[in-house]
Write a protein that holds these residues in place. Structure first.
Motif, PDB file in Angstrom:
ATOM      1  N   GLU A  84      -6.061   7.167   1.143  1.00 30.07           N
ATOM      2  CA  GLU A  84      -7.347   7.474   0.198  1.00 30.07           C
ATOM      3  C   GLU A  84      -7.631   6.500  -0.702  1.00 30.07           C
ATOM      4  N   LEU A  85      -6.753   5.358  -0.577  1.00 28.15           N
ATOM      5  CA  LEU A  85      -7.035   4.109  -1.373  1.00 28.15           C
ATOM      6  C   LEU A  85      -8.350   3.598  -1.248  1.00 28.15           C
ATOM      7  N   GLN A  86      -9.161   3.310  -2.396  1.00 31.00           N
ATOM      8  CA  GLN A  86     -10.366   2.630  -2.334  1.00 31.00           C
ATOM      9  C   GLN A  86     -10.536   1.556  -3.388  1.00 31.00           C
ATOM     10  N   ASP A 135      -5.394   1.494   3.863  1.00 33.36           N
ATOM     11  CA  ASP A 135      -4.833   1.260   2.669  1.00 33.36           C
ATOM     12  C   ASP A 135      -4.276  -0.082   2.423  1.00 33.36           C
ATOM     13  N   ASN A 179      -9.787   1.416  -9.689  1.00 39.88           N
ATOM     14  CA  ASN A 179      -8.481   0.954  -9.289  1.00 39.88           C
ATOM     15  C   ASN A 179      -8.479  -0.426  -9.381  1.00 39.88           C
ATOM     16  N   ASP A 183      -2.097   8.800  -0.299  1.00 39.66           N
ATOM     17  CA  ASP A 183      -1.954   7.987   0.796  1.00 39.66           C
ATOM     18  C   ASP A 183      -2.759   8.401   1.745  1.00 39.66           C
ATOM     19  N   ILE A 210      -1.707   7.877  -6.269  1.00 37.47           N
ATOM     20  CA  ILE A 210      -3.031   7.696  -5.318  1.00 37.47           C
ATOM     21  C   ILE A 210      -2.791   8.129  -4.023  1.00 37.47           C
ATOM     22  N   LEU A 254       0.505   1.091  -4.055  1.00 37.90           N
ATOM     23  CA  LEU A 254      -0.810   1.384  -4.632  1.00 37.90           C
ATOM     24  C   LEU A 254      -0.886   2.867  -4.290  1.00 37.90           C
ATOM     25  N   THR A 255      -0.174   3.369  -3.458  1.00 33.68           N
ATOM     26  CA  THR A 255      -0.166   4.904  -3.061  1.00 33.68           C
ATOM     27  C   THR A 255       0.920   5.676  -3.330  1.00 33.68           C
ATOM     28  N   ALA A 296       0.739  -1.269   0.011  1.00 33.67           N
ATOM     29  CA  ALA A 296      -0.029   0.096  -0.013  1.00 33.67           C
ATOM     30  C   ALA A 296       0.771   1.411   0.020  1.00 33.67           C
ATOM     31  N   TYR A 338      -7.408  -2.520   1.767  1.00 33.36           N
ATOM     32  CA  TYR A 338      -8.016  -2.225   0.280  1.00 33.36           C
ATOM     33  C   TYR A 338      -6.942  -2.568  -0.628  1.00 33.36           C
ATOM     34  N   THR A 339      -5.648  -2.514  -0.295  1.00 31.10           N
ATOM     35  CA  THR A 339      -4.880  -3.313  -1.287  1.00 31.10           C
ATOM     36  C   THR A 339      -4.944  -4.511  -1.241  1.00 31.10           C
TER      37      THR A 339
END
Length: 275
Positions: A81-83, A115, A88, A79, A77, A38-39, A10, A118-119
């Motif tokens: 705030e990953l959804q 994060d 995504n 940090d 994306i 991913l962020t 993440a 959701y990752t």
């Protein structure tokens, strides 16, 4: 045959923190490794944030990957705030298809950080879908689902981490330290601040690395004791008892089967050293 390892974390230090030793062993064997965040890491600091911090963390991650000759990729994306959105999911499907990994390592779905959760969700949602031509048709689908495994953690609910395989990372522990040493903003600034231990961080660069090495070796040493039974099963009783530092991974059943044949193919450095 060359192998391809994709570690999806993440944040810009998650991959090498949890699986840096395995990544180093892959690279030592001439295999391809890509570490991904991913962020962009633009919120993980007490004094900096936004584009300036994101750029700094990109530089740190790039340097960490270079230690072992791996690519370190950051998604743009924010940090925190990953959804797990369809957009995504499509990005993760594209990532997996473009790299064509044999093995994916990622977070477990039960974790303290959204994060991280959701990752894990995004990777699970991309599993199988990477083989469906009509899903994200702009990238060529894979003909087979890769093996997916979870990175270790200490959370107990809904169930504790159950290692499928354990890896002796003693031969590459200095590589792990060197990679994490590149993440200055995290291991010498933000994380000590967040844990109220900033006063313990040495000022001298050489002493900083020694201080970090002590922490890394302590953590990986505890993991070796925690996963001793699995180490002995993987390496044999004699070698397994002697392992000082370890990483371990838990198979995700949404990916391809992780049977004995798959384990021997994906972790040859484990079974070559069985005693």
């Amino acid at each position: 045959m060359s192998l391809r390892l994709l570690i999806i974390g993440a944040h810009p230090d998650d991959a090498d923190y949890a699986a840096g030793g395995t990544a180093a062993l892959y690279r030592a064997g001439g295999n391809a490794v890509r570490m991904v965040s991913l962020t962009n890491g633009d919120a993980g600091h007490h004094e900096q944030s936004g584009p300036k911090l994101a750029q700094r963390r990109l530089g740190e991650a790039t340097a960490a990957g270079a230690v072992i000759g791996a690519i370190y990729q950051l998604f743009d994306i924010h940090d925190g705030e990953l959804q797990p959105t369809l957009e995504n999911r499509g990005k993760v499907i594209q990532l997996i298809r473009s790299f064509e990994p044999d093995l994916i390592l990622t977070h477990r779905p039960n974790d303290y950080h959204p994060d991280h959760r959701y990752t894990s969700q995004l990777v699970q949602d991309a599993a199988y879908m990477v083989t469906v031509p009509a899903v994200v048709p702009g990238t060529k689908h894979l003909t087979a689902n890769p093996v997916i495994a979870y990175l270790p953690d200490e959370f107990q609910k809904p169930y504790p981490f159950q290692p499928t395989i354990a890896v002796d990372v003693g031969p590459v522990v200095d590589n792990i330290v060197d990679m994490l040493h590149c993440h200055t903003s995290q291991f010498y600034e933000w994380l000590p601040y967040n844990t109220q231990t900033l006063d313990q961080v040495p000022k001298d660069e050489t002493r900083k690395r020694i201080w970090l090495a002590e922490q890394v070796k302590s953590r990986l040493g505890k993991q070796a004791e925690r996963f001793r039974g699995r180490l002995m099963e993987c390496y044999g009783p004699q070698r397994g008892k002697a392992v000082e530092y370890a990483e371990a991974f838990e198979w995700c059943e949404y990916g391809a089967s992780f049977d004995d044949a798959a384990a021997r193919r994906l972790f040859p450095f484990v079974f070559e050293n069985r005693a």
